[in-house]
Design an enzyme around this catalytic site. Structure first.
Site, PDB file in Angstrom:
ATOM      1  N   LYS A 271      -2.651   1.573   7.452  1.00 45.74           N
ATOM      2  CA  LYS A 271      -2.764   0.222   6.895  1.00 45.74           C
ATOM      3  C   LYS A 271      -3.994  -0.504   7.437  1.00 45.74           C
ATOM      4  CE  LYS A 271       0.845   0.046   4.153  1.00 45.74           C
ATOM      5  NZ  LYS A 271       0.690  -0.119   2.692  1.00 45.74           N
TER       6      LYS A 271
ATOM      7  N   ASP B 125       5.846   3.953 -11.482  1.00 44.26           N
ATOM      8  CA  ASP B 125       6.831   4.104 -10.413  1.00 44.26           C
ATOM      9  C   ASP B 125       7.449   5.493 -10.471  1.00 44.26           C
ATOM     10  OD1 ASP B 125       8.325   1.705  -8.640  1.00 44.26           O
ATOM     11  OD2 ASP B 125       9.481   3.551  -8.842  1.00 44.26           O
TER      12      ASP B 125
ATOM     13  N   ASN C 269      -0.657  -5.596  14.137  1.00 42.91           N
ATOM     14  CA  ASN C 269       0.336  -5.633  15.208  1.00 42.91           C
ATOM     15  C   ASN C 269       0.209  -4.402  16.090  1.00 42.91           C
ATOM     16  OD1 ASN C 269       1.382  -8.003  14.209  1.00 42.91           O
ATOM     17  ND2 ASN C 269       3.154  -7.052  13.230  1.00 42.91           N
TER      18      ASN C 269
ATOM     19  N   ASN D  36       0.272  -1.117  -5.029  1.00 42.69           N
ATOM     20  CA  ASN D  36       1.363  -1.552  -4.152  1.00 42.69           C
ATOM     21  C   ASN D  36       2.179  -0.390  -3.596  1.00 42.69           C
ATOM     22  OD1 ASN D  36       3.540  -3.529  -3.202  1.00 42.69           O
ATOM     23  ND2 ASN D  36       4.668  -2.341  -4.732  1.00 42.69           N
TER      24      ASN D  36
ATOM     25  N   SER E 289      -0.293  -4.333   5.418  1.00 42.77           N
ATOM     26  CA  SER E 289       0.892  -4.645   6.215  1.00 42.77           C
ATOM     27  C   SER E 289       0.485  -5.373   7.485  1.00 42.77           C
ATOM     28  CB  SER E 289       1.608  -3.339   6.584  1.00 42.77           C
ATOM     29  OG  SER E 289       2.602  -3.546   7.564  1.00 42.77           O
TER      30      SER E 289
ATOM     31  N   ILE F 107       8.616  -5.980  -4.000  1.00 43.42           N
ATOM     32  CA  ILE F 107       7.371  -6.736  -4.114  1.00 43.42           C
ATOM     33  C   ILE F 107       6.634  -6.384  -5.398  1.00 43.42           C
ATOM     34  CG2 ILE F 107       5.061  -7.000  -3.110  1.00 43.42           C
ATOM     35  CD1 ILE F 107       6.459  -6.750  -0.326  1.00 43.42           C
TER      36      ILE F 107
ATOM     37  N   ILE G 264       2.262   8.820  -6.710  1.00 36.69           N
ATOM     38  CA  ILE G 264       0.909   8.517  -6.257  1.00 36.69           C
ATOM     39  C   ILE G 264       0.302   9.628  -5.405  1.00 36.69           C
ATOM     40  CG2 ILE G 264       1.210   6.022  -6.407  1.00 36.69           C
ATOM     41  CD1 ILE G 264       1.528   6.019  -3.329  1.00 36.69           C
TER      42      ILE G 264
ATOM     43  N   TYR H 173       1.448   5.108  10.491  1.00 41.59           N
ATOM     44  CA  TYR H 173       1.590   4.091   9.455  1.00 41.59           C
ATOM     45  C   TYR H 173       0.640   2.926   9.717  1.00 41.59           C
ATOM     46  CZ  TYR H 173       3.762   0.580   6.422  1.00 41.59           C
ATOM     47  OH  TYR H 173       3.974  -0.383   5.466  1.00 41.59           O
TER      48      TYR H 173
END
Length: 263
Positions: free
Chosen positions: A172, A48, A160, A101, A155, A29, A75, A168
């Site tokens: 998010k 990166d 959800n 990202n 995400s 992405i 990061i 995780y």
């Protein structure tokens, strides 16, 4: 009353002369987003862990006639974040766009009877703390330049409900709410939004995807296919560009209209 005069269509997505940082920009992405922003005229900094992949992606970016810089960056290391932003400003003069990202965690493997507090904390360090710190580093440059847009990758797991996802998913969800609040701190000069991918064909998904899982995902997806990296990049471009100049504090889910989970 003055008649409405629409801006030229080309100006709505024009990023000529802008500088964009894309963390995790060497693949997936992040890379698709870097290429989309470059196509719109932005100079790109690809930050990166995989520096050789970042250099390769930077060459692809330059094929659009813009400038690119590859920077090795972890990061989780504050010194790396500071150095990356400093190098960006030294090279291009400013930062106008931040695509935060890079992230990660143990989603789908977080059995609460087996993981540790350190595992849980790492999700937040990867997905929340690093993004917040990058905002802190970039916003002063954005305000000084007169143009600022921040987009953080969140995400579908943030809304959800699934097993083995507590750390995780919670991190998010924190991103979504952090974005909504930071919009008040950074405006009016700087906008901040989030993009929440659904199941997208990246290396991470391919490592766990089976035909059975894909079939279950698509049974709950009106647009009967999984996402591609460029689908997500389109949403990133929208938030980065002038066309969304009155949009801030929002989370946009790009998911084919449905819900895709691994269980």
């Amino acid at each position: 009353m003055q008649a409405f005069q629409p801006k030229a269509f080309s100006a709505l997505f024009d990023l000529t002369g802008k500088t964009a940082i894309v963390t995790g920009g060497a693949n997936g992405i992040g890379k698709a987003t870097a290429l989309r922003l470059a196509q719109a005229g932005a100079n790109i900094v690809i930050a990166d862990l995989k520096i050789e992949d970042a250099k390769s992606a930077a060459k692809e970016v330059e094929s659009f006639g813009v400038k690119a810089l590859a920077v090795e960056c972890n990061i989780l290391k504050d010194d790396d974040l500071v150095a990356m932003v400093d190098k960006t400003v030294a090279t291009f003069g400013t930062v106008n766009i931040l695509i935060s990202n890079a992230g990660g965690g143990g989603g789908g493997q977080e059995d609460p009877s087996k993981i540790s507090v350190d595992d849980f904390r790492r999700d937040f360090e990867l997905n929340v703390f690093s993004a917040w710190r990058l905002c802190q580093l970039c916003v002063p440059h954005m305000k000084k330049s007169g143009y600022g847009s921040i987009v953080i990758t969140t995400s579908m797991s943030s809304i959800n409900k699934s097993p083995d996802m507590s750390g995780y998913a919670a991190s998010k969800a924190a991103v979504n709410h952090m974005v909504a609040n930071l919009a008040h701190d950074f405006g009016p000069e700087v906008r901040i939004n989030a993009v929440g991918p659904g199941a997208t064909r990246t290396a991470a998904l391919q490592s766990v995807l089976t035909p059975e899982i894909e079939a279950r995902m698509l049974s709950h997806t009106p647009i009967k296919r999984l996402g591609e990296a460029d689908d997500i990049a389109g949403a990133m471009l929208y938030f980065a560009s002038p066309i969304s100049e009155w949009v801030s504090g929002q989370t946009l889910f790009v998911n084919g209209g449905g819900v895709q989970t691994l269980d």
